[in-house]
Write an enzyme that holds these catalytic residues in place. Structure first.
Site, mmCIF file in Angstrom:
data_model
loop_
_atom_site.group_PDB
_atom_site.id
_atom_site.type_symbol
_atom_site.label_atom_id
_atom_site.label_comp_id
_atom_site.label_asym_id
_atom_site.label_seq_id
_atom_site.Cartn_x
_atom_site.Cartn_y
_atom_site.Cartn_z
ATOM 1 C CB CYS A 91 -0.938 0.003 1.188
ATOM 2 S SG CYS A 91 -1.962 -1.452 1.185
ATOM 3 C CG HIS A 382 -6.499 0.845 0.424
ATOM 4 N ND1 HIS A 382 -5.432 1.497 -0.153
ATOM 5 C CD2 HIS A 382 -5.951 -0.147 1.184
ATOM 6 C CE1 HIS A 382 -4.307 0.934 0.251
ATOM 7 N NE2 HIS A 382 -4.595 -0.067 1.045
ATOM 8 C CB CYS A 412 0.145 0.871 7.656
ATOM 9 S SG CYS A 412 -1.572 0.700 7.115
HETATM 10 C C1 LIG Z 1 -2.255 -4.028 1.772
HETATM 11 C C2 LIG Z 1 -1.367 -3.083 2.492
HETATM 12 O O1 LIG Z 1 -0.168 -2.970 2.105
HETATM 13 C C3 LIG Z 1 -1.794 -2.340 3.737
HETATM 14 C C4 LIG Z 1 -3.242 -2.087 3.889
HETATM 15 O O2 LIG Z 1 -3.784 -1.088 3.484
HETATM 16 S S1 LIG Z 1 -4.100 -3.289 4.640
HETATM 17 C C5 LIG Z 1 -5.734 -3.147 4.012
HETATM 18 C C6 LIG Z 1 -5.880 -3.954 2.779
HETATM 19 N N1 LIG Z 1 -7.270 -4.123 2.462
HETATM 20 C C7 LIG Z 1 -7.974 -5.198 2.870
HETATM 21 O O3 LIG Z 1 -7.462 -6.075 3.530
HETATM 22 C C8 LIG Z 1 -9.411 -5.241 2.451
HETATM 23 C C9 LIG Z 1 -10.247 -5.553 3.623
HETATM 24 N N2 LIG Z 1 -11.645 -5.617 3.245
HETATM 25 C C10 LIG Z 1 -12.277 -6.778 2.938
HETATM 26 O O4 LIG Z 1 -11.663 -7.836 2.854
HETATM 27 C C11 LIG Z 1 -13.766 -6.733 2.719
HETATM 28 O O5 LIG Z 1 -14.148 -5.455 2.280
HETATM 29 C C12 LIG Z 1 -14.533 -7.078 4.032
HETATM 30 C C13 LIG Z 1 -14.247 -8.542 4.392
HETATM 31 C C14 LIG Z 1 -14.145 -6.171 5.179
HETATM 32 C C15 LIG Z 1 -16.049 -6.876 3.818
HETATM 33 O O6 LIG Z 1 -16.434 -7.581 2.695
HETATM 34 P P1 LIG Z 1 -17.991 -7.787 2.363
HETATM 35 O O7 LIG Z 1 -18.655 -8.520 3.476
HETATM 36 O O8 LIG Z 1 -18.060 -8.327 0.990
HETATM 37 O O9 LIG Z 1 -18.506 -6.281 2.402
HETATM 38 P P2 LIG Z 1 -19.837 -5.652 1.833
HETATM 39 O O10 LIG Z 1 -20.739 -6.718 1.287
HETATM 40 O O11 LIG Z 1 -19.466 -4.545 0.947
HETATM 41 O O12 LIG Z 1 -20.461 -5.029 3.130
HETATM 42 C C16 LIG Z 1 -21.127 -5.831 4.091
HETATM 43 C C17 LIG Z 1 -22.326 -5.043 4.586
HETATM 44 O O13 LIG Z 1 -21.860 -3.862 5.211
HETATM 45 C C18 LIG Z 1 -22.565 -2.740 4.705
HETATM 46 N N3 LIG Z 1 -21.682 -1.588 4.776
HETATM 47 C C19 LIG Z 1 -20.352 -1.538 4.457
HETATM 48 N N4 LIG Z 1 -19.890 -0.304 4.658
HETATM 49 C C20 LIG Z 1 -20.914 0.438 5.125
HETATM 50 C C21 LIG Z 1 -21.041 1.790 5.520
HETATM 51 N N5 LIG Z 1 -20.018 2.633 5.494
HETATM 52 N N6 LIG Z 1 -22.260 2.213 5.928
HETATM 53 C C22 LIG Z 1 -23.306 1.379 5.968
HETATM 54 N N7 LIG Z 1 -23.251 0.083 5.605
HETATM 55 C C23 LIG Z 1 -22.063 -0.377 5.200
HETATM 56 C C24 LIG Z 1 -22.903 -3.152 3.296
HETATM 57 O O14 LIG Z 1 -24.000 -2.419 2.785
HETATM 58 C C25 LIG Z 1 -23.252 -4.590 3.471
HETATM 59 O O15 LIG Z 1 -24.574 -4.657 3.958
HETATM 60 P P3 LIG Z 1 -25.590 -5.787 3.411
HETATM 61 O O16 LIG Z 1 -24.978 -7.097 3.840
HETATM 62 O O17 LIG Z 1 -26.858 -5.428 4.079
HETATM 63 O O18 LIG Z 1 -25.591 -5.620 1.925
#
Ligand SMILES: CC(=O)CC(=O)SCCNC(=O)CCNC(=O)[C@H](O)C(C)(C)COP(=O)(O)OP(=O)(O)OC[C@H]1O[C@@H](n2cnc3c(N)ncnc32)[C@H](O)[C@@H]1OP(=O)(O)O
Length: 425
Positions: A91, A382, A412
């Site tokens: 990232c 992101h 990070c």
């Molecule tokens: C990589 C690097 O070098 C360093 C870094 O940055 S580390 C970070 C790297 N990034 C990651 O690891 C990604 C992490 N994220 C994920 O794996 C996935 O997004 C997650 C597992 C967290 C969620 O996945 P998901 O379950 O498919 O999410 P999604 O279906 O969009 O949302 C689930 C629910 O939350 C709700 N929701 C999500 N955000 C919301 C918000 N801000 N407000 C209201 N509702 C929200 C959605 O509407 C959904 O609701 P329903 O089930 O009613 O439809």
């Protein structure tokens, strides 16, 4: 790294960031990068110009993307005599792209260049098993039909099972979210605090769009003109209903889809130059890059995977003689709300600053109102390698609007690293 010749940030652009498998599902890293670089060329009227270097990267890319930066440059409108280099630091990638260009400008190797990055999780390289790959290579190299057929002797159907790129750290087998969940527990970060930070990020990004902040920073693509992750109407009450995403069984999980970044597609890029080059081309200098620092933590032996920015920032402050409070605003990448809050708590902790950072006093508290004034990754999304350039472009624009000031950037990365930089105007 300490800069010699001043390095000017002239501005940046990005395409709107989009949730995985939505508007950019069929585009790929090259398409995302070309649209973004092309928009930057357009913005600064760089058609046919030869720049010193284009540095771009992607965390997850196909081998067919080849040298992504060079390929994107060749389709960008820049002179084909502009070289390109592709790099990767998870990232931190496009902050590092910017810093690579900055280092070359500072040392006089080049006068102007572009740093950026892209990522897509909608078009990832899905590969065959190693056993089948070896058979295919053997068959391709075979000179006779007999040898070609022999390559498949003993073939099993299970070899056809596709392999997906993992989001797990290779050394621990845990995902970024699982690591961050561990950090949240270690630092006692509450679910409520994480949700509040996430809601705040959405509201600040929505407000910035509403006042036109992104009008010259975000260029539309595929019919999208605004990050489709942004939820202006999200609320603490709504986020409180979401189930833990990474610790689903202990009853103590606090990271959810609402306070974690979603998987995202997008690209961003920034133009940097020496002051002389900027003046000769009639461009305003938005800000200068004063200094930068990279650090790593030993997450294999117990340190928090995403805690390295605490170290990078401490080292950067020590070298520049600045305190953590000497900044007008802070751009802290929000991989997860919990990771931002752990970082802030560590800087305030006497024990951590003494034992881990070797300081006689804690770095101290920073004003939360000065953090990510235009929202950050929880609201924009992101696309891993695009985030650094998004942040540099956003911070540079904010400094231009303020007229003067100093910004600390902290990102990070996977692999237990952190990249920090200081922008000043
Ligand atoms: C990589 C690097 O070098 C360093 C870094 O940055 S580390 C970070 C790297 N990034 C990651 O690891 C990604 C992490 N994220 C994920 O794996 C996935 O997004 C997650 C597992 C967290 C969620 O996945 P998901 O379950 O498919 O999410 P999604 O279906 O969009 O949302 C689930 C629910 O939350 C709700 N929701 C999500 N955000 C919301 C918000 N801000 N407000 C209201 N509702 C929200 C959605 O509407 C959904 O609701 P329903 O089930 O009613 O439809």
């Amino acid at each position: 790294m300490q800069f010699g010749r001043p390095v000017a940030v002239l501005g940046g652009v990005r395409i709107p960031f989009c949730r995985q498998n939505t508007a950019y599902a069929d585009v790929g890293n090259l398409g995302l990068s070309v649209r973004t670089l092309g928009a930057l060329v357009e913005k600064f009227g760089l058609h046919g110009q030869r720049l010193g270097e284009v540095a771009m990267g992607a965390v997850i890319k196909h081998s067919s993307d080849w040298n992504l930066a060079r390929e994107a440059t060749l389709s960008s409108g820049l002179s084909p005599l502009t070289p390109g280099i592709t790099l990767q630091r998870a990232c931190g990638t496009s902050l590092d792209s910017v810093l690579l260009i900055a280092g070359k400008i500072a040392t006089g190797q080049i006068d102007a260049g572009i740093g950026g990055g892209s990522d897509t999780t909608s078009d990832v390289p899905i590969v065959y098993s190693k056993a089948l790959r070896q058979r295919l290579l053997k068959a391709a190299a075979a000179k006779t039909l007999r040898d070609r057929l022999a390559a498949f002797k003993g073939f099993r159907l299970s070899e056809l099972k596709p392999e997906f790129p993992g989001v797990a750290e290779p050394r621990t087998g845990k995902s970024m979210g699982q690591h961050c969940e561990d950090m949240a527990k270690e630092w006692g970060i509450s679910r409520e605090a994480q949700d509040a930070l996430a809601v705040d990020s959405h509201h600040k990004l929505a407000a910035a769009y509403a006042r036109g902040f992104f009008d010259d920073l975000v260029v539309s693509f595929r019919g999208v003109s605004r990050d489709n992750i942004l939820r202006p109407d999200t609320s603490i009450e709504k986020l409180a209903t979401l189930k833990p995403a990474f610790d689903k069984t202990s009853g103590k999980g606090t990271l959810t889809a609402g306070n974690s970044t979603p998987l995202t597609d997008g690209a961003a890029a920034c133009l940097l130059a020496s002051d002389d080059w900027a003046a000769a081309h009639g461009f305003e200098v938005l800000c200068h890059i004063r200094d930068a620092q990279v650090a790593a933590v030993d997450f294999i032996h117990g340190e928090g995977l995403l805690m390295a920015p605490t170290v990078a920032v401490a080292e950067l402050l020590a070298r520049t003689g600045l305190t953590l409070q000497d900044f007008d605003f802070y751009e802290i990448h929000e991989a997860f709300a919990a990771q931002v809050l752990c970082t802030l708590r560590a800087w305030e902790s006497e024990a951590y600053c003494r034992d881990r950072l070797g300081l006689s006093a804690p770095l101290g508290r920073i004003d939360p109102n000065r953090i990510n004034p235009n929202g950050s990754s929880l609201a924009t999304g992101h696309p891993f390698a695009a985030t650094g350039a998004r942040i540099v472009a956003t911070a540079a624009k904010e400094l231009k609007l303020r007229g003067h000031g100093r910004c600390l950037i902290s990102i990070c990365t996977a692999g237990g690293m952190g990249v920090a930089a200081i922008l000043e105007r």
